[in-house]
Design an enzyme around this catalytic site. Structure first.
Site, short mmCIF file in Angstrom:
data_model
loop_
_atom_site.label_atom_id
_atom_site.label_comp_id
_atom_site.label_asym_id
_atom_site.label_seq_id
_atom_site.Cartn_x
_atom_site.Cartn_y
_atom_site.Cartn_z
N SER A 47 0.82 -1.21 0.00
CA SER A 47 0.00 0.00 0.00
C SER A 47 0.86 1.27 0.00
O SER A 47 1.63 1.48 -0.93
CB SER A 47 -0.96 -0.04 1.18
OG SER A 47 -1.96 0.94 1.07
N ASP A 133 -9.26 -6.65 -3.78
CA ASP A 133 -8.78 -5.39 -3.20
C ASP A 133 -9.74 -4.26 -3.55
O ASP A 133 -9.89 -3.90 -4.73
CB ASP A 133 -7.38 -5.07 -3.73
CG ASP A 133 -6.69 -3.94 -2.97
OD1 ASP A 133 -7.39 -3.04 -2.47
OD2 ASP A 133 -5.44 -3.95 -2.91
N HIS A 170 -7.10 -6.13 0.22
CA HIS A 170 -5.99 -5.19 0.39
C HIS A 170 -5.18 -5.66 1.59
O HIS A 170 -5.59 -5.47 2.74
CB HIS A 170 -6.53 -3.79 0.62
CG HIS A 170 -5.49 -2.72 0.57
ND1 HIS A 170 -4.94 -2.29 -0.61
CD2 HIS A 170 -4.89 -2.00 1.55
CE1 HIS A 170 -4.06 -1.33 -0.36
NE2 HIS A 170 -4.00 -1.15 0.94
#
Length: 465
Positions: A47, A133, A170
């Protein structure tokens, strides 16, 4: 794990060695130097950590040999604007002009704000975006893949492997730790039965020894980040008081090793989840048996308002310029002068100053070839090095074909073969390119691509195949 990081209670600037079993003992020694060559270093992140990993690897491309970006986007995506970071660089709308970003890299290279971008073409690149995600959407990671594809160029296209066929949310994806595979929350670890850290490290460093799935022999070291942010305090850079290091026993004893920098994502700093990222991201098991030291720098949440300090409540890395005075006009956060990049590079420099000339290696030809990973349309290979080889030729035989055909030549020890047919069996061989000519072929390896990936209209709710 959204955007945004800082100050907690002060901590003593001592070094703490934490045994794998969890015991600890304080020491007064500063961060040590190890027998690790700087040019054997690599970096990865999840991320916001993925964005910073790409920035770090681009800024210091002369010394970084490989980069892994899990749920990340292209270099310079935010343009110094938090609003763009939240929209374009996470949701994928409005779109981004990749031509502008390519030009930005060239401009920064021309001014020496970053290393010569030509170095990027030799880097090994692993990218990942799970089809569940719902925080960093697929188009964003696709842009990153396109930017790297253009920068690598056709001669080096095999340096890139992009995994898109795992149903992860995610997260840092693991073999057997975390929440359900499709999750998009909690501490952002998803158990998908997928060894992401191992696949990444093998794509960068080639075929490795099996990871240690038992009690680790190395140690986790805790050290003060203040020495490396000085004269600024870590909080001024939205960084935590302490960072972590995993040191295999052989590296601690002076063996030749290499460095990998692992960057957590937003809400994954020590202040958020303790040592969970350090202990469970999956790198230490591979590092323990493969002479790899893993550096875990740390951010910290910050709730200050400018000009009193950075506003970063979710402990994200600075990938949109929250530490810059004018991130749109003067994007220091993308360069070697960026505060967080500078701090991490100082750590890396310290850790690698003990490197000694490599010992002579006995030639091993042919080498070992393994299948590292597969998607529905690509297969990743990794192999061991042959001393004296200037590169490696990869050959493939598909269904109905009687002979192997060359599909690419690379300088590294990993190859991503693309454009394949789903649910189809392929065979591969690799041979080194030596001064005397082509070396011996490896043994043949066989792998089938995955079935077609199910269409996922509502990420986070889609079935994991």
């Amino acid at each position: 794990m959204h955007l945004h990081s800082f100050v907690k209670k002060g901590m003593i600037a001592t070094v703490v060695l934490v045994a794998a079993a969890g015991t600890s003992a304080a020491q007064d020694a500063p961060l040590a130097a190890y027998n690790a060559a700087l040019t054997e270093s690599s970096v990865s992140g999840i991320s916001s950590g993925a964005y910073l990993a790409v920035q770090f690897a681009t800024a210091w491309s002369s010394v970084i040999k490989g980069v892994g970006a899990i749920a990340g986007g292209p270099f310079g995506c935010a343009g110094g604007l938090a609003s763009t970071a939240l929209s374009t660089c996470m949701v994928g709308a409005p779109g981004v002009d990749l031509g502008v970003l390519r030009s930005l890299i060239d401009t920064l290279g021309d001014s020496s704000a970053i290393d010569d971008p030509v170095n990027i073409a030799r880097q090994q690149v692993y990218l990942f975006n799970g089809y569940n995600d719902n925080i960093v959407m697929r188009p964003v990671s696709n842009w990153l893949a396109s930017l790297y594809t253009a920068r690598l160029g056709e001669p080096h296209s095999g340096n890139l492997f992009y995994q898109t066929a795992i149903g992860a949310g995610h997260s840092q994806v693991t073999l057997n730790y975390g929440g359900k595979c499709s999750a998009n929350g909690g501490t952002y670890f998803d158990d998908c039965g997928y060894d992401q850290a191992g696949v990444m490290l093998q794509h960068i460093y080639g075929a490795l020894a099996r990871p240690n799935r038992g009690a680790l022999r190395g140690t986790v070291l805790t050290f003060s980040q203040a020495e490396f942010t000085a004269p600024a305090k870590p909080a001024e850079y939205s960084m935590g008081n302490n960072a972590f290091l995993y040191i295999p026993a052989d590296c601690a004893a002076g063996a030749a090793c290499r460095m990998h920098i692992a960057l957590h994502g937003c809400k994954q700093s020590f202040d958020n989840i303790g040592e969970e990222f350090v202990r469970h991201a999956g790198y230490n098991e591979w590092a323990d048996t493969n002479h790899i030291i893993v550096l875990y720098p740390q951010t910290t949440p910050s709730f200050l308002v400018a000009p009193f300090g950075p506003t970063n409540p979710e402990a994200c890395w600075d990938w949109w310029g929250y530490l810059d005075q004018d991130p749109s006009g003067d994007p220091r956060y993308l360069t070697k002068a960026a505060p967080q990049i500078t701090t991490i590079k100082r750590m890396l420099d310290r850790l690698t100053t003990g490197a000694t000339p490599a010992d002579a290696v006995v030639a091993a030809d042919p080498q070992v070839l393994v299948v590292n990973d597969a998607t529905d349309t690509s297969i990743a290979l990794a192999w061991t090095a042959v001393p004296g080889a200037s590169g490696y030729e990869v050959l493939r035989r598909g269904p109905g074909e009687t002979a192997f055909a060359s599909v690419g030549t690379v300088g590294g020890l990993g190859f991503g073969d693309k454009g394949l047919t789903p649910k189809t069996v392929y065979q591969y061989q690799v041979r080194p390119i030596l001064a005397s000519g082509a070396g011996l072929f490896t043994a043949v390896v066989t792998k089938a691509t995955r079935p077609p990936v199910p269409r996922c209209i509502d990420p986070g709710t889609c079935k994991v195949s």
